[in-house]
Motif scaffolding. Structure first.
Motif, PDB file in Angstrom:
ATOM      1  N   ASP A  58       0.849  -1.207   0.000  1.00 60.34           N
ATOM      2  CA  ASP A  58       0.000   0.000   0.000  1.00 60.34           C
ATOM      3  C   ASP A  58       0.877   1.245   0.000  1.00 60.34           C
ATOM      4  OD1 ASP A  58      -2.197  -1.578   0.086  1.00 60.34           O
ATOM      5  OD2 ASP A  58      -2.345  -1.578   2.288  1.00 60.34           O
ATOM      6  N   LYS A  59       1.919   1.180   0.851  1.00 54.12           N
ATOM      7  CA  LYS A  59       2.826   2.329   0.936  1.00 54.12           C
ATOM      8  C   LYS A  59       4.238   1.817   0.637  1.00 54.12           C
ATOM      9  CE  LYS A  59       4.657   5.509   4.313  1.00 54.12           C
ATOM     10  NZ  LYS A  59       5.332   5.337   5.540  1.00 54.12           N
ATOM     11  N   LYS A  60       4.877   2.388  -0.369  1.00 52.24           N
ATOM     12  CA  LYS A  60       6.229   1.949  -0.717  1.00 52.24           C
ATOM     13  C   LYS A  60       7.194   2.456   0.355  1.00 52.24           C
ATOM     14  CE  LYS A  60       4.759   0.853  -4.979  1.00 52.24           C
ATOM     15  NZ  LYS A  60       3.852  -0.260  -4.993  1.00 52.24           N
ATOM     16  N   LYS A  61       7.945   1.548   0.941  1.00 54.89           N
ATOM     17  CA  LYS A  61       8.822   1.930   2.049  1.00 54.89           C
ATOM     18  C   LYS A  61      10.293   1.739   1.702  1.00 54.89           C
ATOM     19  CE  LYS A  61       5.794   0.770   5.940  1.00 54.89           C
ATOM     20  NZ  LYS A  61       5.664  -0.158   7.069  1.00 54.89           N
ATOM     21  N   LYS A  62      11.137   2.374   2.522  1.00 55.42           N
ATOM     22  CA  LYS A  62      12.577   2.142   2.440  1.00 55.42           C
ATOM     23  C   LYS A  62      12.899   1.111   3.525  1.00 55.42           C
ATOM     24  CE  LYS A  62      16.854   4.840   2.963  1.00 55.42           C
ATOM     25  NZ  LYS A  62      17.413   6.129   3.337  1.00 55.42           N
ATOM     26  N   VAL A  63      13.380  -0.071   3.101  1.00 52.20           N
ATOM     27  CA  VAL A  63      13.597  -1.151   4.065  1.00 52.20           C
ATOM     28  C   VAL A  63      15.082  -1.536   4.075  1.00 52.20           C
ATOM     29  CG1 VAL A  63      12.892  -3.462   4.811  1.00 52.20           C
ATOM     30  CG2 VAL A  63      11.273  -2.026   3.576  1.00 52.20           C
ATOM     31  N   LEU A  64      15.613  -1.703   5.268  1.00 54.44           N
ATOM     32  CA  LEU A  64      16.992  -2.156   5.421  1.00 54.44           C
ATOM     33  C   LEU A  64      16.972  -3.567   6.015  1.00 54.44           C
ATOM     34  CD1 LEU A  64      20.077  -1.590   5.378  1.00 54.44           C
ATOM     35  CD2 LEU A  64      19.823  -0.629   7.681  1.00 54.44           C
ATOM     36  N   VAL A  65      17.640  -4.482   5.335  1.00 57.63           N
ATOM     37  CA  VAL A  65      17.743  -5.861   5.833  1.00 57.63           C
ATOM     38  C   VAL A  65      19.183  -6.072   6.288  1.00 57.63           C
ATOM     39  CG1 VAL A  65      17.549  -8.302   5.235  1.00 57.63           C
ATOM     40  CG2 VAL A  65      15.953  -6.655   4.229  1.00 57.63           C
ATOM     41  N   ILE A  66      19.343  -6.586   7.502  1.00 53.94           N
ATOM     42  CA  ILE A  66      20.704  -6.844   8.008  1.00 53.94           C
ATOM     43  C   ILE A  66      20.958  -8.347   7.934  1.00 53.94           C
ATOM     44  CG2 ILE A  66      22.337  -6.489   9.900  1.00 53.94           C
ATOM     45  CD1 ILE A  66      21.081  -3.869   9.001  1.00 53.94           C
ATOM     46  N   GLY A  67      21.862  -8.718   7.043  1.00 55.44           N
ATOM     47  CA  GLY A  67      22.221 -10.132   6.913  1.00 55.44           C
ATOM     48  C   GLY A  67      21.752 -10.693   5.581  1.00 55.44           C
ATOM     49  N   ALA A  68      22.700 -11.283   4.821  1.00 52.89           N
ATOM     50  CA  ALA A  68      22.377 -11.825   3.494  1.00 52.89           C
ATOM     51  C   ALA A  68      22.362 -13.350   3.508  1.00 52.89           C
ATOM     52  CB  ALA A  68      23.364 -11.298   2.461  1.00 52.89           C
ATOM     53  N   GLY A  69      21.800 -13.928   4.574  1.00 56.56           N
ATOM     54  CA  GLY A  69      21.593 -15.376   4.615  1.00 56.56           C
ATOM     55  C   GLY A  69      20.253 -15.706   3.976  1.00 56.56           C
ATOM     56  N   PRO A  70      19.794 -16.963   4.136  1.00 55.98           N
ATOM     57  CA  PRO A  70      18.537 -17.344   3.475  1.00 55.98           C
ATOM     58  C   PRO A  70      17.340 -16.509   3.943  1.00 55.98           C
ATOM     59  CG  PRO A  70      19.337 -19.084   4.957  1.00 55.98           C
ATOM     60  CD  PRO A  70      20.428 -18.091   4.826  1.00 55.98           C
ATOM     61  N   ALA A  71      17.297 -16.170   5.233  1.00 53.43           N
ATOM     62  CA  ALA A  71      16.169 -15.367   5.730  1.00 53.43           C
ATOM     63  C   ALA A  71      16.239 -13.947   5.179  1.00 53.43           C
ATOM     64  CB  ALA A  71      16.172 -15.347   7.264  1.00 53.43           C
ATOM     65  N   GLY A  72      17.393 -13.328   5.305  1.00 52.93           N
ATOM     66  CA  GLY A  72      17.541 -11.939   4.874  1.00 52.93           C
ATOM     67  C   GLY A  72      17.266 -11.765   3.388  1.00 52.93           C
ATOM     68  N   LEU A  73      17.842 -12.634   2.577  1.00 54.41           N
ATOM     69  CA  LEU A  73      17.672 -12.471   1.124  1.00 54.41           C
ATOM     70  C   LEU A  73      16.251 -12.819   0.678  1.00 54.41           C
ATOM     71  CD1 LEU A  73      21.067 -13.632  -0.432  1.00 54.41           C
ATOM     72  CD2 LEU A  73      20.332 -11.366   0.308  1.00 54.41           C
ATOM     73  N   THR A  74      15.651 -13.828   1.314  1.00 54.22           N
ATOM     74  CA  THR A  74      14.258 -14.142   0.954  1.00 54.22           C
ATOM     75  C   THR A  74      13.371 -12.943   1.266  1.00 54.22           C
ATOM     76  OG1 THR A  74      14.590 -16.486   1.395  1.00 54.22           O
ATOM     77  CG2 THR A  74      12.315 -15.726   1.414  1.00 54.22           C
ATOM     78  N   ALA A  75      13.547 -12.382   2.461  1.00 61.29           N
ATOM     79  CA  ALA A  75      12.741 -11.210   2.828  1.00 61.29           C
ATOM     80  C   ALA A  75      12.988 -10.074   1.837  1.00 61.29           C
ATOM     81  CB  ALA A  75      13.092 -10.766   4.250  1.00 61.29           C
ATOM     82  N   ALA A  76      14.246  -9.858   1.479  1.00 63.67           N
ATOM     83  CA  ALA A  76      14.585  -8.752   0.572  1.00 63.67           C
ATOM     84  C   ALA A  76      13.891  -8.919  -0.782  1.00 63.67           C
ATOM     85  CB  ALA A  76      16.101  -8.701   0.388  1.00 63.67           C
ATOM     86  N   SER A 114      11.626  -0.353  -1.527  1.00 62.18           N
ATOM     87  CA  SER A 114      13.020  -0.117  -1.897  1.00 62.18           C
ATOM     88  C   SER A 114      13.887  -0.808  -0.836  1.00 62.18           C
ATOM     89  CB  SER A 114      13.261   1.395  -1.918  1.00 62.18           C
ATOM     90  OG  SER A 114      14.619   1.654  -1.874  1.00 62.18           O
ATOM     91  N   VAL A 115      14.692  -1.778  -1.245  1.00 62.83           N
ATOM     92  CA  VAL A 115      15.345  -2.654  -0.261  1.00 62.83           C
ATOM     93  C   VAL A 115      16.873  -2.617  -0.395  1.00 62.83           C
ATOM     94  CG1 VAL A 115      15.411  -4.991   0.720  1.00 62.83           C
ATOM     95  CG2 VAL A 115      13.356  -4.210  -0.460  1.00 62.83           C
ATOM     96  N   THR A 116      17.517  -2.465   0.739  1.00 65.05           N
ATOM     97  CA  THR A 116      18.979  -2.557   0.814  1.00 65.05           C
ATOM     98  C   THR A 116      19.330  -3.645   1.829  1.00 65.05           C
ATOM     99  OG1 THR A 116      19.157  -0.195   0.389  1.00 65.05           O
ATOM    100  CG2 THR A 116      21.102  -1.265   1.317  1.00 65.05           C
ATOM    101  N   VAL A 117      20.339  -4.453   1.480  1.00 66.93           N
ATOM    102  CA  VAL A 117      20.807  -5.496   2.411  1.00 66.93           C
ATOM    103  C   VAL A 117      22.238  -5.167   2.817  1.00 66.93           C
ATOM    104  CG1 VAL A 117      21.272  -7.968   2.714  1.00 66.93           C
ATOM    105  CG2 VAL A 117      19.380  -7.246   1.244  1.00 66.93           C
ATOM    106  N   TRP A 118      22.511  -5.208   4.094  1.00 66.81           N
ATOM    107  CA  TRP A 118      23.891  -5.082   4.587  1.00 66.81           C
ATOM    108  C   TRP A 118      24.372  -6.455   5.030  1.00 66.81           C
ATOM    109  CZ3 TRP A 118      23.756  -0.266   8.369  1.00 66.81           C
ATOM    110  CH2 TRP A 118      23.593   0.906   7.598  1.00 66.81           C
ATOM    111  N   GLU A 119      25.539  -6.818   4.501  1.00 67.21           N
ATOM    112  CA  GLU A 119      26.104  -8.127   4.840  1.00 67.21           C
ATOM    113  C   GLU A 119      27.526  -7.921   5.363  1.00 67.21           C
ATOM    114  OE1 GLU A 119      25.436 -11.375   5.162  1.00 67.21           O
ATOM    115  OE2 GLU A 119      27.593 -11.739   5.409  1.00 67.21           O
TER     116      GLU A 119
END
Ligand code: SF4
Length: 664
Positions: free
Chosen positions: A372-390, A399-404
C-alpha cells in the motif's frame, strides 16, 4: 537437439512439452475429497507451464490407500474433479491421475484390510499383510477398471497405473514378495499375470483411444528381486497388454539405495529408463532427481527417454517450465534435494511444504499484493532469511537494501552445502543472489551494522536476519595436544582435523561432519573413476581404498541415538555411510574432560573411556545472534527473522522471512 519444449502426442493426447509433474503425496485432501488448497496448488503448477501434471496417488479401494489422499471412490469424485480438470485445462496443462494400490505398503490404520501376494512382513509399515485371495484379486482388478472409467469421466487426459516403488504390482512381480504357488506366483509368466490383468481391465474400461500409462521400478534395488533386465522384460509385456507410456522410476521404498537425496547424481536413474526405451516402441518417461534442466535436456537428446519427470523441482518452483522456455534458467528456484519439507512431513501425515518455496501448499493463504505504501527497508544479513525477505519486499514494490558483514551472500547455506551429497544447497544461494539482482535489491558487502549506522540510514522498517553462532563449551581438562574447534570451523575450512578426531554432539550436523571427514580421508570420486577406467588396481583394492578411511572418527552423544535432528527419512543415508566408514559412536555418554591428547568420556554407569584425539569438534547447536535487534527494538520498526530469532532449519527461515515480507 533440445527437445524439452517440443510437443509429443501419446494415443491422441498432445503435450506441449516434455515436462511432466509425476504423482507425489501432498496430503492436501484430508477427507479424500477435492479441496481448494489442492486445486490452487496444482493450478499454480499448470500456469507455470508443465506439459502434463499427474495427481495422486489416489485411493481406488478399501485395501490399498494411504492417509489423506484423494479418493476416487467418493461419490463426489467425478463432479468435483470435472471442475478441477477444467481449471487445469484452462491454464494450459494436461492432467492425469495415478491409481494407487499399495499392497503390503498399505497400513491397517488407513484400510479395512491389507493385502499382498503373500503374507511377507513389510519393513515399511512394520506390519504383515494378508495373503490376497483369488476373489480379492478379482475385486482389485475390478476396482482398477472402475476407477479408470471414473478418471476418464472426470475429464483427466490420462490414467496411470502404479506399478513402481514396491507397491502391489511390484510385489506380484517380485520373487521376494510373491511366494504363491497358484497361477499368480512362481514362474515369471505367473508373476506377471496380475499386472497384465489389471492393464487389460483398465484398457477395456477406458477404450482404445484413451491414454493409459504405468509407473514401474527401473530396478527394484532389492536383493533377489527384479533387476533392470527384468524391468525391460516387463515393459514389453505392459506395452503388449495395452499401455501407451511407461514412466520409469528407481527402486522400492524398502531399498537401501537412496532414491531421492542429493547422494543420487542429477538424472542418475536415467539409465534405467534408457534400457527400457531401447526395448519398447511406446514413449518412455525418466524420473528421479532431475533437479537441473541440463541433465534432462541431455537425456532427451540422447533418446534415453521421451519425457522427463520433474516432481520436487515443480514443488520448489512451479514457474520452472516458463522460466526455462524464456531462457531464464538463472532465476529458477531449484529443488535442493533436502526432502525436509516434502517427503519427511508425509511420514508424520502432515501436508507437505518446501524448504525453498514458502508458498508451496499455502497458495490460498500467502497472497502477495503490491505494498500500500512503498517503504525504504533495510535488511541486516544476506543469509537465506535476509535475502528471501529482501526479494519478497522488493517484489511488492519496497526499496530494499541489504547489509552483509562478510564478502559473500548466502550465509549458512554454504555450510549446509558442504557435507557429501548436499551441494545442491548452493543452488539456493545462487538463486537468492540472482533474484536480488532481478528485483533491484542492493546488497552492500563487508558492511558491519550497529545501532548508530542503522538509525542513520533512515529506513522505514529494519529486518534483522543476523543468523546465529555455534555454541562452544569450555570442557574441563588441560586440553594439551588437542585442537578444539567448532563444526562451522571445519565446514568453512578454517580447521583441518587430524587422524584422530572426536566429534562432541551427534545431531544432524555432527553426523554430517563425521561423514565428510571420513569420506575425504578415503579416495576421491575422481580418483575412483581414474583407477576404475584404467583398471589400475584390482576391484578388491579399490573397494578397500574406498571403505577404509585414514582418519579415526568418534562421535560422543548424550542421547540414546546419534542422528536426532534429521527429519524422518532424511538421515538414514548418512548413518549408513557412517557405518560403512567405521565411525564409532558413544551414546548415552558425557564428556568428563579433555586432557593430554584424549577425550575422557563416561557412560550412564560412570564407566570411563579414553578416546585418543588430536582434534575435538564441538557440534552442540547454535545460539541466535540478535544483539542488534535488542538494541534497536524500541527505537524503530524492527523485525527479527530466521536464526536471529530462533536457530532452526532453512525451511523455517524462508517461511518466516516470506511471512514477514508480506506484512510490511
Ligand atoms: Fe526439494 Fe527440499 Fe523443497 Fe522437497 S522440500 S521440494 S526436496 S527443496
Amino acid at each position: 537437439m533440445d527437445k524439452l519444449f517440443t510437443p509429443i502426442t501419446i494415443n491422441g493426447m498432445t503435450l506441449k512439452n516434455r515436462i511432466v509433474m509425476p504423482p507425489l503425496h501432498h496430503l492436501y485432501t484430508p477427507d479424500g475429497v477435492m479441496t481448494e488448497r489442492f486445486a490452487q496448488y496444482y493450478y499454480k503448477r499448470a500456469e507455470g507451464g508443465a506439459g502434463l501434471i499427474i495427481i495422486g496417488g489416489c485411493r481406488i479401494d478399501e485395501f490399498g490407500g494411504a492417509a489423506m489422499m484423494l479418493d476416487v471412490t467418493k461419490p463426489s469424485f467425478v463432479e468435483d474433479c470435472k471442475v478441477f480438470t477444467d481449471g487445469m485445462h484452462k491454464r494450459g496443462a494436461k492432467v492425469g491421475l495415478q491409481m494407487y494400490e499399495a499392497g503390503r505398503y498399505a497400513s491397517t490404520k488407513d484400510n479395512e484390510k491389507t493385502i499382498a501376494p503373500s503374507a511377507v512382513f513389510s519393513k515399511f509399515t512394520r506390519e504383515t499383510p494378508n495373503e490376497i485371495t483369488k476373489e480379492e484379486i478379482d475385486i482389485v482388478i475390478k476396482r482398477f477398471a472402475e476407477a479408470a472409467a471414473k478418471v476418464k469421466a472426470a475429464g483427466f487426459d490420462v490414467v496411470e497405473i502404479i506399478g513402481s516403488a514396491g507397491y502391489l504390482i511390484s510385489q506380484f512381480l517380485s520373487p521376494v514378495t510373491n511366494k504363491r504357488t497358484d497361477e499368480f506366483g512362481g514362474s515369471w509368466e505367473n508373476r506377471t499375470r496380475f499386472p497384465v490383468l489389471v492393464i487389460k481391465a483398465v484398457r477395456e474400461a477406458v477404450g482404445p483411444d484413451y491414454p493409459v500409462m504405468i509407473r514401474v521400478a527401473g530396478n527394484d534395488f532389492i536383493p533377489g528381486s527384479n533387476t533392470n533386465e527384468d524391468a525391460v522384460k516387463f515393459a514389453k509385456i505392459a506395452q503388449d497388454a495395452g499401455v501407451d507410456l511407461i514412466d520409469v522410476t528407481g527402486g522400492w521404498h524398502e531399498t537401501v539405495v537412496p532414491q531421492l537425496p542429493g547422494d543420487l547424481p542429477h538424472g542418475g536413474f536415467a539409465y534405467l529408463a534408457g534400457a527400457i526405451k531401447k526395448a519398447v516402441t511406446i514413449p518412455v518417461m525418466a524420473s528421479n532427481r532431475f533437479n537441473d534442466i541440463t541433465s534432462a535436456k541431455k537425456v532427451l537428446a540422447l533418446g534415453m527417454a521421451d519425457l522427463i519427470g520433474f516432481g520436487r523441482p515443480l514443488i520448489a518452483d512451479p514457474e520452472l517450465p516458463n522460466k526455462v522456455q524464456a531462457g531464464r534458467e538463472d532465476i529458477v528456484r531449484n529443488c535442493i534435494g533436502c526432502n525436509q519439507g516434502c517427503l519427511a512431513r508425509t511420514f508424520f501425515r502432515r501436508p507437505i511444504e518446501c524448504t525453498v518455496n514458502a508458498y508451496a501448499g499455502y497458495e490460498t493463504q500467502l497472497i502477495k499484493k503490491p505494498a500500500d505504501k512503498k517503504k525504504k527497508v533495510l535488511v541486516i544479513g544476506a543469509g537465506p532469511a535476509g535475502l528471501t525477505a529482501a526479494i519478497e519486499l522488493a517484489d511488492r514494490g519496497h526499496s530494499v537494501t541489504v547489509w552483509e558483514k562478510s564478502d559473500k551472500a548466502g550465509g549458512q547455506i554454504a555450510l549446509a552445502a558442504t557435507p557429501p551429497g548436499k551441494s545442491d544447497f548452493n543452488l539456493f544461494a545462487k538463486y537468492l543472489k540472482n533474484m536480488c539482482a532481478e528485483k533491484g535489491v542492493e546488497i552492500v558487502y563487508c558492511k558491519e551494522a550497529d545501532k548508530a549506522s542503522v538509525l542513520a540510514f533512515g529506513a522505514d522498517d529494519v529486518v534483522i536476519a543476523t543468523g546465529s553462532n555455534p555454541v562452544m563449551i569450555d570442557f574441563p581438562g588441560n586440553k594439551k595436544d588437542v585442537e578444539i574447534v567448532s563444526a562451522v570451523d571445519v565446514l568453512t575450512n578454517k580447521a583441518f582435523p587430524g587422524a584422530n578426531t572426536v566429534i562432541i554432539g551427534g545431531g544432524s550436523v555432527g553426523c554430517e561432519v563425521a561423514q565428510l571427514l571420513a569420506e575425504e580421508s578415503t579416495i576421491s570420486p575422481e580418483l575412483l573413476y581414474f583407477l576404475s577406467i584404467h583398471q589400475a588396481e584390482t576391484p578388491e583394492k579399490i573397494s578397500s581404498l574406498l571403505n577404509t578411511p585414514n582418519r579415526k572418527i568418534s562421535i560422543v552423544e548424550m542421547q540414546k541415538k546419534i542422528g536426532a535432528g534429521f527429519d524422518l527419512g532424511t538421515g538414514w543415508p548418512v548413518l549408513k555411510q557412517l557405518a560403512r566408514l567405521g565411525v564409532k559412536s558413544y551414546t548415552l555418554t558425557k564428556v568428563k574432560e579433555i586432557s593430554d591428547g584424549a577425550v575422557i568420556v563416561a557412560d550412564e554407569e560412570g564407566k570411563e573411556t579414553k578416546i585418543p584425539a588430536d582434534t575435538v569438534i564441538v557440534s552442540v547447536g547454535y545460539r541466535s545472534e540478535n544483539k542488534l535487534y535488542e538494541e534497536l527494538k524500541d527505537s524503530t520498526n524492527v523485525h527479527v527473522i530466521g536464526d536471529a530469532e530462533k536457530p532452526a532449519k532453512i525451511l523455517n527461515a524462508v517461511a518466516a522471512a516470506t511471512k514477514c515480507a508480506l506484512e510490511i
